[in-house]
Design a protein around this motif. Structure first.
Motif, PDB file in Angstrom:
ATOM      1  N   LEU A 274       0.833  -1.205   0.000  1.00 34.36           N
ATOM      2  CA  LEU A 274       0.000   0.000   0.000  1.00 34.36           C
ATOM      3  C   LEU A 274       0.861   1.245   0.000  1.00 34.36           C
ATOM      4  CD1 LEU A 274      -2.596   1.734   0.494  1.00 34.36           C
ATOM      5  CD2 LEU A 274      -2.401   1.132   2.913  1.00 34.36           C
ATOM      6  N   GLN A 275       0.582   2.096  -0.973  1.00 31.60           N
ATOM      7  CA  GLN A 275       1.242   3.403  -0.983  1.00 31.60           C
ATOM      8  C   GLN A 275       0.143   4.455  -0.872  1.00 31.60           C
ATOM      9  OE1 GLN A 275       3.110   4.873  -4.711  1.00 31.60           O
ATOM     10  NE2 GLN A 275       4.979   4.965  -3.500  1.00 31.60           N
ATOM     11  N   ARG A 276       0.247   5.277   0.164  1.00 33.94           N
ATOM     12  CA  ARG A 276      -0.810   6.260   0.416  1.00 33.94           C
ATOM     13  C   ARG A 276      -0.834   7.364  -0.634  1.00 33.94           C
ATOM     14  NH1 ARG A 276      -4.861   4.892   3.951  1.00 33.94           N
ATOM     15  NH2 ARG A 276      -3.988   3.528   5.542  1.00 33.94           N
ATOM     16  N   GLY A 277      -2.033   7.796  -0.994  1.00 32.03           N
ATOM     17  CA  GLY A 277      -2.183   8.907  -1.915  1.00 32.03           C
ATOM     18  C   GLY A 277      -1.927  10.237  -1.220  1.00 32.03           C
ATOM     19  N   PHE A 278      -1.858  11.288  -1.984  1.00 27.71           N
ATOM     20  CA  PHE A 278      -1.600  12.602  -1.394  1.00 27.71           C
ATOM     21  C   PHE A 278      -2.274  13.692  -2.232  1.00 27.71           C
ATOM     22  CE2 PHE A 278       1.651  13.586  -4.572  1.00 27.71           C
ATOM     23  CZ  PHE A 278       2.094  12.316  -4.937  1.00 27.71           C
ATOM     24  N   GLY A 279      -2.372  14.876  -1.640  1.00 32.66           N
ATOM     25  CA  GLY A 279      -2.959  16.010  -2.354  1.00 32.66           C
ATOM     26  C   GLY A 279      -4.356  15.682  -2.858  1.00 32.66           C
ATOM     27  N   SER A 280      -4.616  16.021  -4.114  1.00 35.94           N
ATOM     28  CA  SER A 280      -5.955  15.807  -4.664  1.00 35.94           C
ATOM     29  C   SER A 280      -6.258  14.318  -4.868  1.00 35.94           C
ATOM     30  CB  SER A 280      -6.080  16.546  -6.006  1.00 35.94           C
ATOM     31  OG  SER A 280      -5.111  16.030  -6.911  1.00 35.94           O
ATOM     32  N   GLY A 281      -5.247  13.446  -4.684  1.00 35.09           N
ATOM     33  CA  GLY A 281      -5.473  12.010  -4.853  1.00 35.09           C
ATOM     34  C   GLY A 281      -5.806  11.283  -3.555  1.00 35.09           C
ATOM     35  N   ARG A 282      -5.966  12.033  -2.451  1.00 27.56           N
ATOM     36  CA  ARG A 282      -6.162  11.410  -1.132  1.00 27.56           C
ATOM     37  C   ARG A 282      -7.364  10.481  -1.065  1.00 27.56           C
ATOM     38  NH1 ARG A 282      -5.891  16.244   0.563  1.00 27.56           N
ATOM     39  NH2 ARG A 282      -7.916  16.206   1.587  1.00 27.56           N
ATOM     40  N   HIS A 283      -8.406  10.795  -1.820  1.00 31.99           N
ATOM     41  CA  HIS A 283      -9.610   9.955  -1.761  1.00 31.99           C
ATOM     42  C   HIS A 283      -9.827   9.153  -3.036  1.00 31.99           C
ATOM     43  CE1 HIS A 283     -10.595  11.583   2.083  1.00 31.99           C
ATOM     44  NE2 HIS A 283     -10.496  12.817   1.612  1.00 31.99           N
ATOM     45  N   SER A 284      -8.730   8.897  -3.738  1.00 31.28           N
ATOM     46  CA  SER A 284      -8.811   8.086  -4.955  1.00 31.28           C
ATOM     47  C   SER A 284      -7.960   6.830  -4.745  1.00 31.28           C
ATOM     48  CB  SER A 284      -8.271   8.882  -6.147  1.00 31.28           C
ATOM     49  OG  SER A 284      -9.006  10.073  -6.302  1.00 31.28           O
ATOM     50  N   TRP A 285      -8.488   5.693  -5.177  1.00 33.82           N
ATOM     51  CA  TRP A 285      -7.802   4.413  -4.914  1.00 33.82           C
ATOM     52  C   TRP A 285      -7.661   3.596  -6.188  1.00 33.82           C
ATOM     53  CZ3 TRP A 285      -6.297   2.053  -0.116  1.00 33.82           C
ATOM     54  CH2 TRP A 285      -6.467   2.894   0.996  1.00 33.82           C
ATOM     55  N   PHE A 286      -6.463   3.086  -6.377  1.00 27.19           N
ATOM     56  CA  PHE A 286      -6.173   2.193  -7.508  1.00 27.19           C
ATOM     57  C   PHE A 286      -5.724   0.846  -6.931  1.00 27.19           C
ATOM     58  CE2 PHE A 286      -3.762   0.276 -10.904  1.00 27.19           C
ATOM     59  CZ  PHE A 286      -4.413   0.673 -12.057  1.00 27.19           C
ATOM     60  N   ILE A 287      -6.522  -0.189  -7.191  1.00 24.80           N
ATOM     61  CA  ILE A 287      -6.206  -1.531  -6.672  1.00 24.80           C
ATOM     62  C   ILE A 287      -5.722  -2.401  -7.830  1.00 24.80           C
ATOM     63  CG2 ILE A 287      -7.067  -3.504  -5.337  1.00 24.80           C
ATOM     64  CD1 ILE A 287      -7.549  -0.889  -3.876  1.00 24.80           C
ATOM     65  N   HIS A 288      -4.548  -2.966  -7.682  1.00 33.11           N
ATOM     66  CA  HIS A 288      -3.972  -3.793  -8.743  1.00 33.11           C
ATOM     67  C   HIS A 288      -3.781  -5.232  -8.257  1.00 33.11           C
ATOM     68  CE1 HIS A 288      -1.403  -4.772 -12.218  1.00 33.11           C
ATOM     69  NE2 HIS A 288      -0.698  -5.469 -11.339  1.00 33.11           N
ATOM     70  N   LEU A 289      -4.406  -6.178  -8.951  1.00 30.44           N
ATOM     71  CA  LEU A 289      -4.253  -7.597  -8.599  1.00 30.44           C
ATOM     72  C   LEU A 289      -3.137  -8.198  -9.447  1.00 30.44           C
ATOM     73  CD1 LEU A 289      -8.077  -8.524  -8.647  1.00 30.44           C
ATOM     74  CD2 LEU A 289      -6.699  -7.784  -6.681  1.00 30.44           C
ATOM     75  N   LYS A 290      -2.158  -8.739  -8.799  1.00 29.31           N
ATOM     76  CA  LYS A 290      -1.018  -9.278  -9.527  1.00 29.31           C
ATOM     77  C   LYS A 290      -1.374 -10.592 -10.228  1.00 29.31           C
ATOM     78  CE  LYS A 290       3.781  -8.626  -8.116  1.00 29.31           C
ATOM     79  NZ  LYS A 290       4.162  -8.156  -9.402  1.00 29.31           N
ATOM     80  N   GLY A 291      -0.624 -10.890 -11.278  1.00 28.22           N
ATOM     81  CA  GLY A 291      -0.871 -12.110 -12.037  1.00 28.22           C
ATOM     82  C   GLY A 291       0.173 -13.177 -11.782  1.00 28.22           C
ATOM     83  N   GLY A 292       0.158 -14.220 -12.610  1.00 26.93           N
ATOM     84  CA  GLY A 292       1.095 -15.342 -12.477  1.00 26.93           C
ATOM     85  C   GLY A 292       0.473 -16.680 -12.826  1.00 26.93           C
ATOM     86  N   ALA A 293      -0.318 -16.728 -13.888  1.00 24.49           N
ATOM     87  CA  ALA A 293      -0.914 -17.976 -14.395  1.00 24.49           C
ATOM     88  C   ALA A 293      -1.744 -18.716 -13.342  1.00 24.49           C
ATOM     89  CB  ALA A 293       0.158 -18.875 -15.015  1.00 24.49           C
ATOM     90  N   TRP A 294      -1.944 -20.028 -13.507  1.00 26.16           N
ATOM     91  CA  TRP A 294      -2.836 -20.789 -12.633  1.00 26.16           C
ATOM     92  C   TRP A 294      -2.226 -22.161 -12.372  1.00 26.16           C
ATOM     93  CZ3 TRP A 294      -3.872 -18.589 -17.309  1.00 26.16           C
ATOM     94  CH2 TRP A 294      -4.624 -17.399 -17.295  1.00 26.16           C
ATOM     95  N   CYS A 295      -2.701 -22.814 -11.296  1.00 30.54           N
ATOM     96  CA  CYS A 295      -2.254 -24.202 -11.086  1.00 30.54           C
ATOM     97  C   CYS A 295      -3.448 -25.145 -11.097  1.00 30.54           C
ATOM     98  CB  CYS A 295      -1.425 -24.342  -9.809  1.00 30.54           C
ATOM     99  SG  CYS A 295      -2.259 -24.086  -8.231  1.00 30.54           S
TER     100      CYS A 295
END
Ligand SMILES: *[C@@H]1O[C@H](CO)[C@@H](O)[C@H](O)[C@H]1NC(C)=O
Ligand SMILES: *[C@@H]1O[C@H](CO)[C@@H](O)[C@H](O)[C@H]1NC(C)=O
Ligand SMILES: *[C@@H]1O[C@H](CO)[C@@H](O)[C@H](O)[C@H]1NC(C)=O
Ligand SMILES: *[C@@H]1O[C@H](CO)[C@@H](O)[C@H](O)[C@H]1NC(C)=O
Ligand SMILES: *[C@@H]1O[C@H](CO)[C@@H](O)[C@H](O)[C@H]1NC(C)=O
Ligand SMILES: *[C@@H]1O[C@H](CO)[C@@H](O)[C@H](O)[C@H]1NC(C)=O
Length: 399
Positions: free
Chosen positions: A55-76
């Motif tokens: 988690l990296q906290r947002g700042f300034g005008s981005g304080r209430h905006s969130w970007f969630i990224h799900l990492k990949g790596g194929a399947w088993c």
């Protein structure tokens, strides 16, 4: 002697420091946070360790905006197969794709970068990278006995729920703007969880989905084997069911409903699909896996599309045609976007070292880089961001 040695050491050392400083200014290392109470919730990685995120906290005008990224790596899809590949869950359990004991910090680059020059639309948002350690796109729910008698946990769905719940408490609940994204298996997870993500916010919040390299096709390999054969093993082993859309399951089986082509029909949130129609991973692993042809005939073409013969390009064009047909179903969906280029990439926003985010290597469609297209789509700065590229090699911006 001693002075020579020290001056020999100094120059490369200074260069390293300089390179490290340059790297730091564009891609920051962000530490791992382990999920609290993971074991009580049964939300654990393949080996039973707690899942984690960065988690990296947002700042300034981005304080209430969130970007969630799900990492990949194929399947088993197997337990205790003798081949040591990440397709075997027992093997994967002993890697960072199955255990948080083996995870380190990650670099935030591309769309995750906090550099305003590189990432003018999202640089100051709160950003989260969720680590992938379940082997079924954050969607399974089962457990099994491993070959050594220990338990192997398939808890992707619980991981998704528990991590999102914890992030809600850490500020996501008061987001005004939010994006769920992910690369590869994480791009598929983005499609699988998009409705749940969207439903977590009040109506006035702009919550949208951005799958990158997650539009996997049920294509046939050169040997005529469909990818659903593999996916159906993942779905059964890991008990993927609750995550699948009910309206799809009313008509189709679970494996069919695990494919992007079906999932997109049920997604309610505005979604922008970023994918190459000549997705390099899919060409290497779905269309032309090593066991689907003889000798080395495809190895040059698979490693670099420029090395493909004209007859191989014809085969790739067949793949592209299926891709375009599958993705077309969203063309009329309001608020949706398509960025389907014809360059030889897998993910284009972050995660891959060669990710072409807002660089001279970035493919352009309708005169827009993917970075520009995403901002225009999310902030509704232009009418349409629905672009499907022409056949390879017509786009000169493919580097
Ligand atoms: C990240 O972890 C390292 C090693 O444990 C530590 O030295 C550093 O201070 C941490 N960084 C942050 C921002 O917490
Ligand atoms: C891309 O990079 C250029 C040059 O650094 C910058 O001016 C522009 O704002 C960036 N665009 C986006 C969408 O991040
Ligand atoms: C399969 O998943 C469903 C829904 O998550 C769950 O209720 C069920 O108990 C699971 N079955 C097994 C065998 O774990
Ligand atoms: C699901 O449907 C596909 C395509 O119709 C079929 O090939 C496959 O055998 C089915 N799988 C199961 C488990 O029924
Ligand atoms: C692909 O082509 C490049 C030149 O365009 C060549 O250098 C490279 O060795 C080729 N790769 C393979 C695997 O054939
Ligand atoms: C892209 O830019 C060129 C030159 O500025 C222009 O001629 C062309 O019409 C533009 N294409 C699109 C799709 O906007």
């Amino acid at each position: 002697m001693a002075t020579t040695t020290s001056s020999e050491l100094t120059a490369p050392f200074l260069l390293l420091l300089l390179l490290a400083a340059v790297a730091r200014s564009t891609a920051e290392l962000v530490n791992l946070t382990l999920l609290t109470g993971a074991q009580e919730k049964g939300a654990v990685c393949l080996d039973g360790s707690p899942p984690g995120y960065h988690l990296q906290r947002g700042f300034g005008s981005g304080r209430h905006s969130w970007f969630i990224h799900l990492k990949g790596g194929a399947w088993c899809n197997t337990i205790g197969s003798s081949r040591n590949t990440i397709e075997d869950c027992s093997y994967r359990k002993m890697t960072y794709l199955g255990s948080s004991t083996l995870m380190g910090a990650v670099e935030f680059d591309g769309i995750l970068s906090n550099d305003k020059q590189l990432n003018s639309d999202f640089y100051n948002w709160n950003k989260v990278v969720v680590r992938y350690c379940d082997g079924a796109s954050f969607s399974g729910d089962a457990e099994a006995q491993d070959t050594d008698g220990s338990t192997i946990y398939f808890r992707g769905l619980r991981i998704w729920n528990a991590v999102l719940d914890e992030l809600m408490e850490k500020g996501l609940a008061s987001a005004k703007q939010a994006i769920l994204s992910g690369c590869s298996a994480g791009g598929l997870a983005t499609l699988l969880h998009c409705n749940d993500f969207h439903a977590r916010f009040p109506k006035e919040v702009s919550a949208k989905c951005l799958p990158d390299g997650g539009f996997f096709l049920d294509a046939e390999s050169l040997a005529g084997e469909r990818y659903s054969t593999f996916f159906s093993e993942v779905v059964q082993l890991q008990n993927v069911s609750e995550v699948l859309p009910k309206d799809c399951l009313a008509k189709k089986n679970r494996t069919e409903c695990f494919f992007a082509a079906e999932l997109v029909k049920s997604i309610k949130a505005p979604t922008l699909i970023v994918n190459s129609a000549y997705d390099s991973w899919q060409i290497q692993n779905i269309l032309a896996p090593a066991e689907s042809y003889h000798g080395v005939s495809w190895s040059g073409c698979k490693s670099d599309i420029r090395n493909c013969s004209s007859s191989q390009i014809q085969v790739l064009n067949g793949f592209r045609k299926q891709f375009v047909d599958d993705v077309k179903v969203v063309k009329d969906k309001k608020g949706w976007g398509l960025f389907i280029d014809s360059c030889f990439y897998h993910c284009q926003l972050t995660e891959f070292p060669w990710s072409p985010w807002n660089s001279s290597a970035s493919p352009e469609l309708g005169n827009k880089t993917v970075a520009k297209a995403i901002g225009d789509w999310y902030f509704e700065r232009s009418q349409q961001v629905k672009q499907i590229d022409c056949e390879y090699p017509c786009n000169p911006s493919c580097s």
